[in-house]
Every structure is written in structure tokens, then in C-alpha cells.
Design an enzyme around this catalytic site. Sequence first.
Site, PDB file in Angstrom:
ATOM      1  N   HIS A   1      24.923   7.923  14.734  1.00  0.00           N
ATOM      2  CA  HIS A   1      24.090   7.170  13.792  1.00  0.00           C
ATOM      3  C   HIS A   1      22.690   7.773  13.787  1.00  0.00           C
ATOM      4  O   HIS A   1      22.132   8.060  14.847  1.00  0.00           O
ATOM      5  CB  HIS A   1      24.027   5.694  14.180  1.00  0.00           C
ATOM      6  CG  HIS A   1      23.537   4.824  13.070  1.00  0.00           C
ATOM      7  ND1 HIS A   1      22.220   4.783  12.696  1.00  0.00           N
ATOM      8  CD2 HIS A   1      24.198   3.982  12.246  1.00  0.00           C
ATOM      9  CE1 HIS A   1      22.080   3.933  11.683  1.00  0.00           C
ATOM     10  NE2 HIS A   1      23.267   3.443  11.386  1.00  0.00           N
TER      11      HIS A   1
ATOM     12  N   HIS B   1      27.869   6.840  17.797  1.00  0.00           N
ATOM     13  CA  HIS B   1      28.043   5.547  17.148  1.00  0.00           C
ATOM     14  C   HIS B   1      29.504   5.192  16.879  1.00  0.00           C
ATOM     15  O   HIS B   1      29.920   4.069  17.124  1.00  0.00           O
ATOM     16  CB  HIS B   1      27.278   5.558  15.829  1.00  0.00           C
ATOM     17  CG  HIS B   1      27.297   4.266  15.075  1.00  0.00           C
ATOM     18  ND1 HIS B   1      26.872   3.077  15.628  1.00  0.00           N
ATOM     19  CD2 HIS B   1      27.697   3.970  13.802  1.00  0.00           C
ATOM     20  CE1 HIS B   1      26.994   2.110  14.734  1.00  0.00           C
ATOM     21  NE2 HIS B   1      27.509   2.621  13.624  1.00  0.00           N
TER      22      HIS B   1
ATOM     23  N   GLU C   1      24.056   1.514   0.932  1.00  0.00           N
ATOM     24  CA  GLU C   1      23.766   2.305   2.119  1.00  0.00           C
ATOM     25  C   GLU C   1      24.054   3.774   1.829  1.00  0.00           C
ATOM     26  O   GLU C   1      24.506   4.126   0.731  1.00  0.00           O
ATOM     27  CB  GLU C   1      24.564   1.785   3.317  1.00  0.00           C
ATOM     28  CG  GLU C   1      24.181   0.354   3.705  1.00  0.00           C
ATOM     29  CD  GLU C   1      24.934  -0.175   4.901  1.00  0.00           C
ATOM     30  OE1 GLU C   1      25.553   0.629   5.618  1.00  0.00           O
ATOM     31  OE2 GLU C   1      24.913  -1.402   5.117  1.00  0.00           O
TER      32      GLU C   1
ATOM     33  N   ARG D   1      25.834  10.485   6.951  1.00  0.00           N
ATOM     34  CA  ARG D   1      25.230  10.281   8.270  1.00  0.00           C
ATOM     35  C   ARG D   1      25.137  11.552   9.103  1.00  0.00           C
ATOM     36  O   ARG D   1      24.154  11.761   9.813  1.00  0.00           O
ATOM     37  CB  ARG D   1      26.033   9.232   9.050  1.00  0.00           C
ATOM     38  CG  ARG D   1      25.765   7.816   8.601  1.00  0.00           C
ATOM     39  CD  ARG D   1      26.587   6.829   9.402  1.00  0.00           C
ATOM     40  NE  ARG D   1      26.224   5.468   9.044  1.00  0.00           N
ATOM     41  CZ  ARG D   1      26.848   4.393   9.510  1.00  0.00           C
ATOM     42  NH1 ARG D   1      27.847   4.534  10.357  1.00  0.00           N
ATOM     43  NH2 ARG D   1      26.467   3.181   9.140  1.00  0.00           N
TER      44      ARG D   1
ATOM     45  N   GLY E   1      37.691  -7.431  18.451  1.00  0.00           N
ATOM     46  CA  GLY E   1      36.788  -7.202  17.336  1.00  0.00           C
ATOM     47  C   GLY E   1      37.445  -7.660  16.051  1.00  0.00           C
ATOM     48  O   GLY E   1      38.484  -8.348  16.068  1.00  0.00           O
TER      49      GLY E   1
ATOM     50  N   ARG F   1      32.617   9.017   8.754  1.00  0.00           N
ATOM     51  CA  ARG F   1      32.831   7.687   8.167  1.00  0.00           C
ATOM     52  C   ARG F   1      31.727   7.310   7.192  1.00  0.00           C
ATOM     53  O   ARG F   1      30.542   7.482   7.481  1.00  0.00           O
ATOM     54  CB  ARG F   1      32.912   6.631   9.270  1.00  0.00           C
ATOM     55  CG  ARG F   1      33.060   5.204   8.724  1.00  0.00           C
ATOM     56  CD  ARG F   1      33.271   4.205   9.827  1.00  0.00           C
ATOM     57  NE  ARG F   1      32.143   4.030  10.707  1.00  0.00           N
ATOM     58  CZ  ARG F   1      31.076   3.258  10.423  1.00  0.00           C
ATOM     59  NH1 ARG F   1      30.989   2.623   9.272  1.00  0.00           N
ATOM     60  NH2 ARG F   1      30.109   3.135  11.318  1.00  0.00           N
TER      61      ARG F   1
END
Length: 508
Positions: free
Chosen positions: A224, A328, A110, A268, A9, A363
Site C-alpha cells: 500500500h 498490504h 479510489e 498501487r 473476516g 489488486r
Amino acid sequence: MNILVVGSGIAGLTAALHADEAGHAVTLVTKGALGDGSTGLAQGGVAGIYGPDDSAQQHAADTMGAGAGLSDPAAVDVLVAEGAERIAELIARGVGFDRTAEGALQLGREAAHRHARIVHAGGDATGAAISTVLIAAVRGTAITVIEHALLTELVVAEGAVRGIRLLRGTENDELHADAVILATGGAGHLYAHTTNPAGTTGDGIAAALRAGAAVADLEFVQFHPTILASGPAFLISEAVRGEGATLLDDSGRRFTFDSHPDGELAPRDVVSRAIARQASAQGRPVGLDARMLGAETLAARFPTIDRVTRERGFDWSREPIPVTPAAHYLMGGIVTDLDGRTTIPGLFAVGEVARTGVHGANRLASNSLLEGAVFGARAAAALTLPWRLAPAPTRAATERHRVEDRGPVAPTFSRAALQQLMWDEVGLLRTDDGLAHALATVRKWAASASKPTTTTAHEDANLLLLAEATAAAASDRTVSVGAHHRVDAGAPADAAPPRTRSSILETV
């Protein structure tokens, strides 16, 4: 130095490229093909570009706020101080971040960000754009790439990590190195419902645990809030809410304000719990309403989401779409210092596999790609520095808790049974009895497991080990904070329990 990087990644690719550019001999090992991991699926962007009213200090404050005060200030300061440089590096390598008509970087906002400071590429295809560019860069170097190889163990000699053991098809292999950088991602497939690709079975964390590395904060699993509640798990980016989309109950009311003054843009964990409670109360998923953005804007700004929702029979420019939470991101992981060093000399960890301290209990959106780039580069830069042990956690994640199983008799082990157990008992809303039942059940399964020889069996063994460590950590933390929510132990006001313990997705 001879360096092994495990994982491909953004964190692993960045570490490999920086190590190669520093003159090291680098071998990159990945479980699937290059680009198969979570980075390529990331719809959100990279936080770290600040407008005239914004600053790194405000980004740090938002990160700390989302982390419920448990983020490490020093790690957060590193993240925001070096973020712009890493974004500039991505641009220099060829990532085409979206720009305004005037040519400036287009900034999005966001949840839990007080300002628009997030860059995207291809609207909602940021991860794919980054992955494509970094993979091409790796292919253009002398880096040796080994694909379709599962990490099974770390090789430890005289107290230091000096290589890895792999399973390649049906063949076992062993590679030696001066240092190993783990970038294997999280463990989303601990849960019945997850946004993560199939390979995210916690292989790196499990290998580190078996080798004796310290891990911490495994109880902090981020769910999420908005996954399309129709067909296979498909994430609806938080940026959709950042652009103005709202969450509605059956009567058309914006219910998230009952839980937090920021409504849909609350952290979140708060939004996920609000959705779970409302979906349970009404017996069906809640709706995400993006109609105010219009068909043209939705198609241009979120082309991937627009295509998939239409393929599944929804016209989100004309109707709210059903959404539900799913596992998530893992905030915890292998304990590291600010340069990715773990508690075992020779072993580094970067990206989601690591517990850098940046994320605390929850997070902040669009900090994951940033963390991978920042700490991937830092780990590569620290390869030749004297080893400094990372601080050990206050308690071991594998501590053998004495528990009484107060639940029903455990079914025969299967991965699906484990995932459902974790979803029900170690998911969004947790209780003492549920955690005790999960821990006892997992231990029964682990005690009867045979030595793994296949890829699937190794993955199952890793998931069982992490399930025990996660349930134990959650049992240890008896108060609610961030993504860890105990409905029976002084939970804050947003924690009204659902009508049933069973999965919200069972109503989908």
C-alpha cells in the site's frame, strides 16, 4: 453436511452464514477473537455500485487493467456480476453504508477506478462496520464458534481433506468435517513493515502447501502506498487521494506524474514504487497533502484517520503528513476455481488466502472486501455440488530451485531477521542476486528449525515455508509485471532503482 470454516473476516463470515442458511452444520474456527483480522481494519470500501455513466463491464476493465492483464476474465466477470447482490445483502443484514442527503448510496472513487463506484460505512470505517454486523449475525445462528485456535495442519484422508488440527493454548485438537473452507487471510508479516494485524502469518496457505494443494502467484505482493510514517503502521486510505489529496516531494512537486499519467490515482504498485524512489532520493518520507479538503471535510469523511493523525502530532488540515509504503495484500494464494474449490477434494479457499484469479498481478482498490463476500457466498453454495478440480498452476510454488547464495553469511534466525530479509530482497524492488540470497538464507534457516510446539513456533514455520515459496516464485518470474518488479530484468520506465537497497522506513 458438517462444515468447518477457518477464519472470521468477511470471506469466512459470509461463507459460514450462507452454509448455515443452506442447512449445513457449521463450525467457525478463528485464530484470535471474532473481529481480530484484517476485515475490521479496512478503511476502504466495497466496489460494485454503478452510476449512470458506469457499468460492471467498466469495473471489470479497471480490474483487468490494475492486474496488468494477468487477471482471469471469468473470475473478474463473476466478481462484478455478483457484486451488487452481495452489497445489497450486507445492507439487508444491517450494514449502514454512507448515504447522500437525498438518501442514495454515497459513491467514492479510489486509485485506478475510472468512476466513483465504491460504498463506504462510517467514512473510513467500512471494515469495522461490516465485521460488526456479520459477527452479530453469526452469533444469532446455530453456528459453533471456536476462538483463539491456531490451524496447524489439514487432515487428509484417502486424497480428500476431512478436517483440521488445531493448537488451543497448549493443547492440540483435531476436528473432522465433510468439507473445510479456509478463509485465513494473507501473510503480511513476512515483511518488516505491513498494514496487517499480528495474526496474518500465512497459516492457511502454509497448511495447504503441506497438504499438497496447488498455490500460485505468491510473487505478487501488494504494497500500500500510503502508511503514516510515524509510529506503528497505520494506513491512510486510498480514498483520501480519491477525494483529491496529492503526493509531494520536498520541493512541493507532485512527483508521481513522472511515473504515470494518472499521478496519485495510478495503480498501487506504480504509486508505491514512485514513493519509494522519491523517499530514497531525498532521504525522508514524502508528504501526503490533503489541506485542500479542509478540516471539516477531513474530520467528517475520514474520522478514524483524522483522530489517529492528530494523536500522533499532525494536523493534516494544515500540513502534509509523511507517508511510506508497507506490505498490504497478497494477490496469490491457494489456487481455486470460481466456486472456491482447490486441487484437493473437500478443501475450499476464499478471501485473501485464495488465488481466484481476480487480482492478477495487482489488486484494484476496494475489490478485496467484494471478493470475500462474492466468493464466500459461492463456496457455500458449491458445498453439495460434484467436485471439480481447480486448474493447477504451470509450476509449483515450492519447486526446489538450485541457487547460489551470493550474499553475506545468514544471521541466526529470528522472525525480525526474516521480515527484514524479505523486505530488502523480496519487496518493492527485486534483483536476481537479492532473490537468490533470500532463497538460500531461508533454506538455511528452515533446515535448522526444530519441530514447532508453540503458537509462535508454528507461525515462524509457516512464515519460513511461505518465504521460500514467495522468493522461489519471484525468482521464476524474470520479467517485471504489476507488483512484481525486477530492477535488473527489463523493468519498465518507472523502475529507476533507489540509492540503496535498505528499507525506506529506516529514514523515518
